[in-house]
Write a protein that holds these residues in place. Structure first.
Motif, mmCIF file in Angstrom:
data_model
loop_
_atom_site.group_PDB
_atom_site.id
_atom_site.type_symbol
_atom_site.label_atom_id
_atom_site.label_comp_id
_atom_site.label_asym_id
_atom_site.label_seq_id
_atom_site.Cartn_x
_atom_site.Cartn_y
_atom_site.Cartn_z
ATOM 1 N N SER A 1 17.187 32.701 -3.146
ATOM 2 C CA SER A 1 17.876 33.245 -2.275
ATOM 3 C C SER A 1 19.221 34.100 -2.544
ATOM 4 O O SER A 1 20.115 33.891 -2.161
ATOM 5 N N ASN A 2 19.046 34.944 -3.462
ATOM 6 C CA ASN A 2 20.057 35.666 -4.094
ATOM 7 C C ASN A 2 21.374 34.809 -4.893
ATOM 8 O O ASN A 2 22.271 35.511 -4.790
ATOM 9 N N GLU A 3 21.184 33.589 -4.831
ATOM 10 C CA GLU A 3 22.135 32.920 -5.527
ATOM 11 C C GLU A 3 21.988 32.927 -6.974
ATOM 12 O O GLU A 3 21.138 33.242 -7.814
ATOM 13 N N VAL A 4 23.215 32.626 -7.647
ATOM 14 C CA VAL A 4 23.215 32.690 -9.051
ATOM 15 C C VAL A 4 22.409 31.420 -9.537
ATOM 16 O O VAL A 4 22.394 30.380 -8.959
ATOM 17 N N GLY A 5 21.527 31.525 -10.504
ATOM 18 C CA GLY A 5 20.675 30.291 -10.761
ATOM 19 C C GLY A 5 21.436 29.111 -11.847
ATOM 20 O O GLY A 5 21.328 29.054 -12.824
ATOM 21 N N ILE A 6 22.022 28.331 -10.990
ATOM 22 C CA ILE A 6 22.866 27.364 -11.487
ATOM 23 C C ILE A 6 22.311 25.780 -11.145
ATOM 24 O O ILE A 6 21.765 25.575 -9.885
ATOM 25 N N HIS A 7 21.810 25.222 -12.127
ATOM 26 C CA HIS A 7 20.773 23.975 -11.940
ATOM 27 C C HIS A 7 21.591 22.733 -12.402
ATOM 28 O O HIS A 7 22.250 22.864 -13.395
ATOM 29 N N VAL A 8 21.251 21.692 -11.823
ATOM 30 C CA VAL A 8 21.731 20.197 -12.097
ATOM 31 C C VAL A 8 20.797 19.433 -12.580
ATOM 32 O O VAL A 8 20.092 19.321 -11.833
ATOM 33 N N PHE A 9 21.025 18.911 -13.823
ATOM 34 C CA PHE A 9 19.899 17.706 -14.149
ATOM 35 C C PHE A 9 20.563 16.393 -13.884
ATOM 36 O O PHE A 9 21.682 16.118 -14.755
ATOM 37 N N CYS A 10 20.438 15.439 -13.028
ATOM 38 C CA CYS A 10 21.372 14.373 -12.931
ATOM 39 C C CYS A 10 20.650 13.183 -13.510
ATOM 40 O O CYS A 10 19.296 13.118 -13.569
ATOM 41 N N TYR A 11 21.283 12.123 -14.163
ATOM 42 C CA TYR A 11 20.873 10.821 -14.719
ATOM 43 C C TYR A 11 21.709 9.887 -14.571
ATOM 44 O O TYR A 11 22.924 10.188 -14.319
ATOM 45 N N GLU A 12 21.364 8.515 -14.885
ATOM 46 C CA GLU A 12 22.449 7.400 -15.116
ATOM 47 C C GLU A 12 23.105 7.538 -15.996
ATOM 48 O O GLU A 12 22.702 8.026 -17.219
ATOM 49 N N ALA A 13 24.366 7.218 -16.544
ATOM 50 C CA ALA A 13 25.210 7.328 -17.596
ATOM 51 C C ALA A 13 24.547 6.467 -18.693
ATOM 52 O O ALA A 13 24.600 6.817 -19.950
ATOM 53 N N ALA A 14 23.825 5.523 -18.404
ATOM 54 C CA ALA A 14 23.184 4.445 -19.192
ATOM 55 C C ALA A 14 22.255 5.127 -19.932
ATOM 56 O O ALA A 14 21.740 4.895 -20.992
ATOM 57 N N GLU A 15 21.489 6.599 -19.493
ATOM 58 C CA GLU A 15 20.402 7.182 -19.958
ATOM 59 C C GLU A 15 20.715 8.310 -20.898
ATOM 60 O O GLU A 15 20.119 9.266 -21.389
ATOM 61 N N GLN A 16 22.182 8.288 -21.077
ATOM 62 C CA GLN A 16 22.746 9.482 -21.876
ATOM 63 C C GLN A 16 22.038 9.624 -23.085
ATOM 64 O O GLN A 16 21.775 10.690 -23.679
ATOM 65 N N GLN A 17 21.894 8.438 -24.272
ATOM 66 C CA GLN A 17 21.398 8.726 -25.330
ATOM 67 C C GLN A 17 19.702 9.296 -25.200
ATOM 68 O O GLN A 17 19.610 10.267 -26.020
ATOM 69 N N VAL A 18 19.066 9.175 -24.164
ATOM 70 C CA VAL A 18 17.710 9.479 -24.231
ATOM 71 C C VAL A 18 17.751 10.853 -23.793
ATOM 72 O O VAL A 18 16.921 11.694 -24.451
ATOM 73 N N VAL A 19 18.581 11.277 -22.774
ATOM 74 C CA VAL A 19 18.685 12.804 -22.205
ATOM 75 C C VAL A 19 19.259 13.336 -23.559
ATOM 76 O O VAL A 19 18.680 14.693 -23.633
#
Length: 185
Positions: free
Chosen positions: A27-45
């Motif tokens: 919709s003519n927006e800038v392509g900014i995306h967020v990938f959310c996860y739990e802080a405990a999953e930081q190492q895996v991500v």
């Protein structure tokens, strides 16, 4: 809710989608995306994205910018990095935070994130928001990168919650209202 591995297994195909790489369908927006996860999953991500950056069989190139590393770079360039502990001890953490936020502005961060040429297939990956908190906030970065990275998709790795309007670091610290980003999955 999907496990982190189920979510990560969807990431590569999403990033390879030509519409995603072209910022189409937004919709003519800038392509900014967020990938959310739990802080405990930081190492895996982190490990997953490190492997993804090394792959040569994909249509995209990940250009990573770690906000904590940028924060340290800004402090080093201002020649204050080594004096931060003593300043905190003398003046207190509130004073230190106020002073550091004057030099580590969102604009200074974005300037360090900038690169040229931005090409089709590039994805700007923003990491380290958890390590750079409270010196910089996600919504401040996202507000300031829109005009700099409008040709390529931007992906913020975010240990927290994004409900399509509000960011909450670790699900505990409201990070501000940002309604222009899209959840990656």
């Amino acid at each position: 809710m999907n496990s982190i591995m189920e979510k990560l297994n969807q990431v590569s195909s999403r990033l390879s989608d030509p519409d995603f790489l072209s910022n189409k369908g937004l919709s003519n927006e800038v392509g900014i995306h967020v990938f959310c996860y739990e802080a405990a999953e930081q190492q895996v991500v982190t490990e997953y994205f490190d492997r993804l950056k090394q792959r040569s069989d994909v249509l995209f190139r990940i250009v990573e910018r770690d906000l904590y590393e940028i924060f340290l770079m800004i402090c080093e360039e201002k020649r204050i990095l080594s004096s931060i502990p003593a300043m905190e001890e003398r003046k207190g953490k509130d004073f230190l935070l106020e002073q550091l936020c004057k030099i580590a502005t969102p604009e200074a961060f974005v300037e360090k994130m900038r690169y040229e040429p931005q090409m089709y297939g590039d994805i700007l990956l923003i990491t380290g928001i958890d390590k750079a908190y409270p010196f910089i906030r996600a919504h401040s970065i996202l507000d300031n990168i829109q005009h700099i990275f409008e040709k390529i998709p931007v992906l913020l790795l975010y240990p927290g919650v994004y409900n399509g309007q509000n960011l909450s670091l670790f699900g505990k610290f409201p990070d501000g209202n940002y309604y222009r980003a899209f959840n990656l999955l």
